[in-house]
Scaffold this motif. Structure first.
Motif, PDB file in Angstrom:
ATOM      1  N   SER A  95       0.845  -1.189   0.000  1.00 11.41           N
ATOM      2  CA  SER A  95       0.000   0.000   0.000  1.00 11.41           C
ATOM      3  C   SER A  95       0.882   1.241   0.000  1.00 11.41           C
ATOM      4  CB  SER A  95      -0.910   0.016   1.232  1.00 11.41           C
ATOM      5  OG  SER A  95      -1.750   1.155   1.230  1.00 11.41           O
ATOM      6  N   ILE A  96       0.653   2.102  -0.998  1.00 10.72           N
ATOM      7  CA  ILE A  96       1.290   3.415  -1.054  1.00 10.72           C
ATOM      8  C   ILE A  96       0.197   4.398  -0.668  1.00 10.72           C
ATOM      9  CG2 ILE A  96       2.464   5.112  -2.498  1.00 10.72           C
ATOM     10  CD1 ILE A  96       3.176   2.773  -4.416  1.00 10.72           C
ATOM     11  N   THR A 144       3.764  -8.029   3.680  1.00  8.68           N
ATOM     12  CA  THR A 144       3.038  -6.768   3.715  1.00  8.68           C
ATOM     13  C   THR A 144       4.078  -5.667   3.663  1.00  8.68           C
ATOM     14  OG1 THR A 144       1.168  -7.633   4.983  1.00  8.68           O
ATOM     15  CG2 THR A 144       1.565  -5.267   5.128  1.00  8.68           C
ATOM     16  N   LEU A 145       3.890  -4.733   2.737  1.00  9.24           N
ATOM     17  CA  LEU A 145       4.798  -3.592   2.614  1.00  9.24           C
ATOM     18  C   LEU A 145       3.957  -2.330   2.584  1.00  9.24           C
ATOM     19  CD1 LEU A 145       7.550  -2.226   2.129  1.00  9.24           C
ATOM     20  CD2 LEU A 145       7.217  -2.680  -0.333  1.00  9.24           C
ATOM     21  N   ASN A 146       4.091  -1.536   3.629  1.00 11.47           N
ATOM     22  CA  ASN A 146       3.409  -0.253   3.696  1.00 11.47           C
ATOM     23  C   ASN A 146       4.406   0.846   3.380  1.00 11.47           C
ATOM     24  OD1 ASN A 146       0.592  -0.699   4.565  1.00 11.47           O
ATOM     25  ND2 ASN A 146       1.600  -1.740   6.272  1.00 11.47           N
ATOM     26  N   ILE A 147       4.015   1.723   2.462  1.00 11.62           N
ATOM     27  CA  ILE A 147       4.865   2.842   2.075  1.00 11.62           C
ATOM     28  C   ILE A 147       4.073   4.123   2.332  1.00 11.62           C
ATOM     29  CG2 ILE A 147       6.232   3.878   0.238  1.00 11.62           C
ATOM     30  CD1 ILE A 147       6.268   1.115  -1.138  1.00 11.62           C
ATOM     31  N   PRO A 148       4.100   4.598   3.598  1.00 14.40           N
ATOM     32  CA  PRO A 148       3.396   5.838   3.906  1.00 14.40           C
ATOM     33  C   PRO A 148       4.201   7.050   3.426  1.00 14.40           C
ATOM     34  CG  PRO A 148       4.407   4.946   5.890  1.00 14.40           C
ATOM     35  CD  PRO A 148       4.688   3.968   4.777  1.00 14.40           C
ATOM     36  N   LEU A 199       6.642   4.195  -5.874  1.00 17.21           N
ATOM     37  CA  LEU A 199       6.156   3.164  -6.787  1.00 17.21           C
ATOM     38  C   LEU A 199       7.295   2.259  -7.249  1.00 17.21           C
ATOM     39  CD1 LEU A 199       3.805   1.914  -8.354  1.00 17.21           C
ATOM     40  CD2 LEU A 199       4.309   3.542 -10.197  1.00 17.21           C
ATOM     41  N   LYS A 200       8.446   2.830  -7.536  1.00 15.34           N
ATOM     42  CA  LYS A 200       9.601   2.012  -7.940  1.00 15.34           C
ATOM     43  C   LYS A 200       9.962   1.011  -6.849  1.00 15.34           C
ATOM     44  CE  LYS A 200      11.762   5.201 -11.185  1.00 15.34           C
ATOM     45  NZ  LYS A 200      12.909   6.091 -11.441  1.00 15.34           N
ATOM     46  N   ARG A 201       9.904   1.442  -5.605  1.00 11.62           N
ATOM     47  CA  ARG A 201      10.175   0.528  -4.477  1.00 11.62           C
ATOM     48  C   ARG A 201       9.156  -0.615  -4.455  1.00 11.62           C
ATOM     49  NH1 ARG A 201       9.512   2.074   1.822  1.00 11.62           N
ATOM     50  NH2 ARG A 201      10.017   0.013   2.640  1.00 11.62           N
ATOM     51  N   ALA A 202       7.894  -0.271  -4.671  1.00 17.76           N
ATOM     52  CA  ALA A 202       6.838  -1.291  -4.689  1.00 17.76           C
ATOM     53  C   ALA A 202       7.042  -2.275  -5.834  1.00 17.76           C
ATOM     54  CB  ALA A 202       5.470  -0.614  -4.804  1.00 17.76           C
ATOM     55  N   LEU A 203       7.362  -1.763  -7.013  1.00 22.01           N
ATOM     56  CA  LEU A 203       7.525  -2.632  -8.182  1.00 22.01           C
ATOM     57  C   LEU A 203       8.746  -3.539  -8.046  1.00 22.01           C
ATOM     58  CD1 LEU A 203       6.554  -0.187 -11.067  1.00 22.01           C
ATOM     59  CD2 LEU A 203       5.114  -1.806  -9.810  1.00 22.01           C
TER      60      LEU A 203
END
Length: 191
Positions: free
Chosen positions: A46-47, A73-77, A91-95
């Motif tokens: 989740s971003i 689970t990766l949360n990117i607040p 987004l790059k971190r998420a991808l």
């Protein structure tokens, strides 16, 4: 939690095991996180705007799953003020994490509320940003199920959605082109 309903259908109907969810709505995807908190076969990302400044007040970086689901689970607040450049970095971190996970399908909870002027958020993404973000997602080469989430500024909602889907199509096309040899013949057709 429509993502969870669709994921469970896909898992049962098509035998898909590994699924990644990316929630790009300004608000944390707390329902999906809760549902897949213990599941190592569903990567939830989740971003969102920091839960200390926006409802529902969840999605902190140290929330990583539990038991067998720990680390899935990766949360990117992000802060209250985010432009396209800051968002692209998240987004790059998420991808990158999605590529490491190697899912069979990507479920995208598409939030258009990060748009400049949206009444429920404070971010300032533009149509150009939605196009670029979607292009990067498409370049993963994964089957993508897009589920519309937030987005409440009716003056730009349709334009942003169109920009997103154009970018997604461009990204998929780039991915496909990179996999084919020029002048390759298939069943009498030159590609």
């Amino acid at each position: 939690n429509i993502e969870a309903i669709m994921i469970e259908y896909i898992r049962k109907a098509y035998g898909v095991n590994r699924v990644a969810i990316v929630d790009t709505d300004c608000h944390h995807g707390d329902g999906s996180q809760d549902i897949y908190w213990h599941d190592p076969n569903v990567l939830f990302i989740s971003i969102h705007q920091d839960g200390r400044t926006l409802y529902p007040g969840s999605g902190f970086p140290d929330h990583k799953g539990e038991g067998k689901g720990e680390g899935y689970t990766l949360n990117i607040p992000l802060p209250e003020t985010v432009d396209g450049t800051k968002y692209l970095k998240a987004l790059k971190r998420a991808l990158q994490r999605i590529e490491e996970f190697r899912p069979q399908i990507l479920v995208l909870a598409l939030g258009l509320d990060p748009s400049r002027g949206d009444p429920t958020g404070t971010w300032s993404l533009t149509r150009k940003d939605f196009t670029e973000n979607a292009r990067m997602i498409g370049e993963l080469g994964l089957p993508v199920l897009v589920i519309q989430e937030g987005g409440y500024r009716t003056q730009t909602l349709g334009k942003n959605a169109l920009a997103f889907f154009q970018g997604l199509a461009e990204g998929v096309s780039r991915w496909a082109d990179s996999r084919h040899v020029s002048n390759h013949r298939l069943h009498g057709v030159t590609l």
